[in-house]
Structures are given as C-alpha cells and as structure tokens.
Design an enzyme around this catalytic site. Structure first.
Site, PDB file in Angstrom:
ATOM      1  N   THR A   1     -40.464 -13.403  33.051  1.00  0.00           N
ATOM      2  CA  THR A   1     -42.102 -13.142  32.819  1.00  0.00           C
ATOM      3  C   THR A   1     -42.665 -13.364  34.225  1.00  0.00           C
ATOM      4  OG1 THR A   1     -42.077 -14.299  30.694  1.00  0.00           O
ATOM      5  CG2 THR A   1     -44.251 -14.483  32.328  1.00  0.00           C
TER       6      THR A   1
ATOM      7  N   GLY B   1     -40.621 -20.237  25.831  1.00  0.00           N
ATOM      8  CA  GLY B   1     -41.708 -20.413  25.494  1.00  0.00           C
ATOM      9  C   GLY B   1     -42.147 -21.565  24.387  1.00  0.00           C
TER      10      GLY B   1
HETATM   11  N1  ASP Z   1     -42.059 -17.653  28.538  1.00  0.00           N
HETATM   12  C1  ASP Z   1     -41.800 -16.373  28.056  1.00  0.00           C
HETATM   13  C2  ASP Z   1     -41.731 -16.439  26.579  1.00  0.00           C
HETATM   14  O1  ASP Z   1     -41.235 -17.474  26.216  1.00  0.00           O
HETATM   15  C3  ASP Z   1     -40.586 -15.966  28.652  1.00  0.00           C
HETATM   16  C4  ASP Z   1     -40.273 -15.853  30.105  1.00  0.00           C
HETATM   17  O2  ASP Z   1     -40.941 -16.949  30.711  1.00  0.00           O
HETATM   18  O3  ASP Z   1     -39.416 -15.144  30.691  1.00  0.00           O
HETATM   19  O4  ASP Z   1     -41.965 -15.488  25.782  1.00  0.00           O
END
Ligand code: ASP
Length: 318
Positions: free
Chosen positions: A187, A241
C-alpha cells in the site's frame, strides 16, 4: 520560522535485505524520492498539504512497484479492486472509495468524493459511475496488470484459500505456506504539513492478494487507515488491514496525542504496540502540527521516506 514537511510510505511487511538486489533496493528508494519530490515541490511553492499528499500518492499509484493503482494485487477472481482515501486536517473533510476497478488514480477519485459530493465513502460500481460523471481518468482493467503481482497471485490461486479461511487449522496452514507472500504489504500513503499549518493524509491500495467477497481493508476507512486533524496530526497506515480497522489505528494516534498528551512518536509507538498485541503486522507514517515526523512498524521493513523545509531528506526500507 514556518516549516513544511512530508512523509511517504510504500507498504510494510516481512521484508529482508536478502529479498533485494542492491539495484532493486535502489529502484524502490529512487521511486520514494521521486514521490517525495513531487510533494515537496508543491509545498515549497506554498501549495496545500492536500495537493501534496494527492500528488505523492498519485505518483506511487502510477509506479508498478507498489500495490496501488498500476501494480495492484489480484483478488480471488484475478481482478484488481482498489481502495483509497484522503483527509483534510483543516476541515476534517474526507473522501474515500473502495473496490474500484477502472479508475486510474483512486486517490484522485477519493478527493473528488470529498470535494464534489455530499458523501464520504463510495464503493464499487457506484463509485465508478461518480468517476465517469466527473470525467476522471479511467483505465482498462488490463492497465493495472503487472507480471510481479500475477506471479504472486498464481502462487495462491488454486490453494482454495477462501475455504481454508473458515477453519483455524487451514488458516494457519495457509499462513505458514504463504507467510512471506501474504505478509508483504505494498500500500502507498503520504502525510504532509504545509506552510499554512494545515495537515493532510492520503492512502491507496490494491488490498491483499487473493482477497474475496468484496473484502475492504483499512486503507479507505477514515480513522483506520487514514486520518488528519490540524489539532494533532496526519496519519497513513499500511499492513494487515483487519488489525488496523479493529484498532481504529490512525484515529487512535490523534486521540492519544490529544487525550493523553503524547508526542507523535509516543502515540505511534503505542498504536503499533497495540496492533502487535493483537498479532497484527504493519506500520504507519505520521506528521504532527509542528512538523515532527514519525515512521513506525513492527515487521521486517517499511518502504518510507520524509523530506522537510529544513533540508532533511531520507528514505529507508529496513
Ligand atoms: N492495509 C492494506 C489492506 O489491508 C494492505 C497494505 O497495507 O498493503 O488492504
């Protein structure tokens, strides 16, 4: 003297120095620096923190190395479903989108939701209709395809993970077999303080590989993956997440600062410790109203960097 500063991240996870050749490491760092430069150039011309975080995130969305925009991971059906959000610390206005498939820069759509609709959070086809109504740049679904993400998905495809997710034994099997792949989070996010003293935060993601059933992570959820408030700080998170949602992580940083009078770094550390106590993995970047930056994580590494008006500029992975 008035100060401006910004920080970016490109995800966190079970990263090891041995995962990268020196050239690969350098490539990630160059992209982070470029993203920072985009935001920095806006802030130094007295531009807004909102414009700066949007520009940084857009740059990282366009870069195929990161799991956002082009380069987003594949879901269970071999599609990309992207989530993004943005928040203005001066007005506490926010915009978010989830499960969009054809929007070239989901963060730009999140901003449009914030500025042109009466809503905060739009999802799926409705969000895309809104994007088309405002002529935001759309892309063919194949634009988001990249060989790296395809290879990651191919390893999970056919492992019947969705079914395994319903039982704890299978869950741990999947976690063990694919621990490395599943625990890399790509992300992207940015936080900024501008010369007017305004804070802003933005986050964008393709979510988690092989996700299904319309799963939405923390990134588009205001208070979980993204939060900004001029009284305290701006925060953007990355990681598993579900744990960040359960911890209301981004808002908790702000709350700890205002209710407990913690510094930005103390507040971030406490939030990351709470996530560790739940067995969650990830990290976050934050900037406070005085321009102090904190970047904390509880896993192998986090692609991250910061740049400020005092001439400080750095990028790190580990
Ligand atoms: N936080 C994001 C999610 O759970 C994933 C990530 O941080 O790469 O969708």
């Amino acid at each position: 003297m008035k100060k401006f500063c910004l920080a970016v991240h490109g995800g966190a996870g079970a990263l090891l120095p041995s995962d990268f050749t020196p050239e690969e490491e350098e490539r990630y760092k160059i992209e982070l620096k470029q993203a920072l430069d985009h935001g920095y150039n806006i802030l130094k011309e007295n531009g807004s923190a909102l414009d700066a975080v949007e520009a940084c995130v857009k740059y990282l969305e366009d870069c195929p190395l990161f799991n956002a925009g082009r380069g987003s991971v594949y879901n269970f059906d071999g599609k990309h479903e992207m989530d993004a959000s943005i928040m203005c610390g001066a007005t506490l206005k926010a915009g978010a989108v989830a499960l969009v498939r054809r929007v070239k820069n989901p963060v730009a759509l999140a901003r449009l939701v914030m500025e042109r609709s009466d809503y905060v959070f739009l999802c799926g086809e409705g969000a895309e209709q809104f994007a088309e109504f405002y002529n935001i740049e759309m892309a063919d679904e194949t634009y988001f395809d990249t060989p790296l993400r395809l290879a990651q998905w191919m390893k999970l495809k056919g492992t019947d993970i969705a079914q395994l997710d319903h039982t704890s034994i299978s869950k741990s099997d999947v976690h063990t077999d694919n621990q490395k792949e599943n625990s890399k989070f790509g992300t992207v996010g940015a936080v900024a303080l501008d010369l007017q003293g305004n804070l802003a935060a933005a986050t964008s993601t393709g979510g988690m590989t092989n996700k299904r059933f319309g799963r939405i992570g923390d990134s588009p959820i205001i208070g979980a993956g993204t939060y900004a408030n001029n009284q305290t700080c701006a925060v953007s998170c990355t990681g598993h997440g579900e744990y960040f949602i359960r911890s209301v992580a981004a808002y908790d940083v702000s709350a700890l600062m205002s209710y407990k009078n913690l510094s930005i770094s103390e507040a971030c550390m406490e939030v990351i410790n709470n996530i560790s106590n739940l067995n969650g993995k990830g990290g976050l970047i934050a900037v406070d109203k005085n321009g102090n930056v904190a970047m904390h994580f509880n896993c192998g590494g986090m692609f991250r960097g910061m740049k400020d008006s005092d001439g400080k500029s750095e990028v790190f992975i580990f």
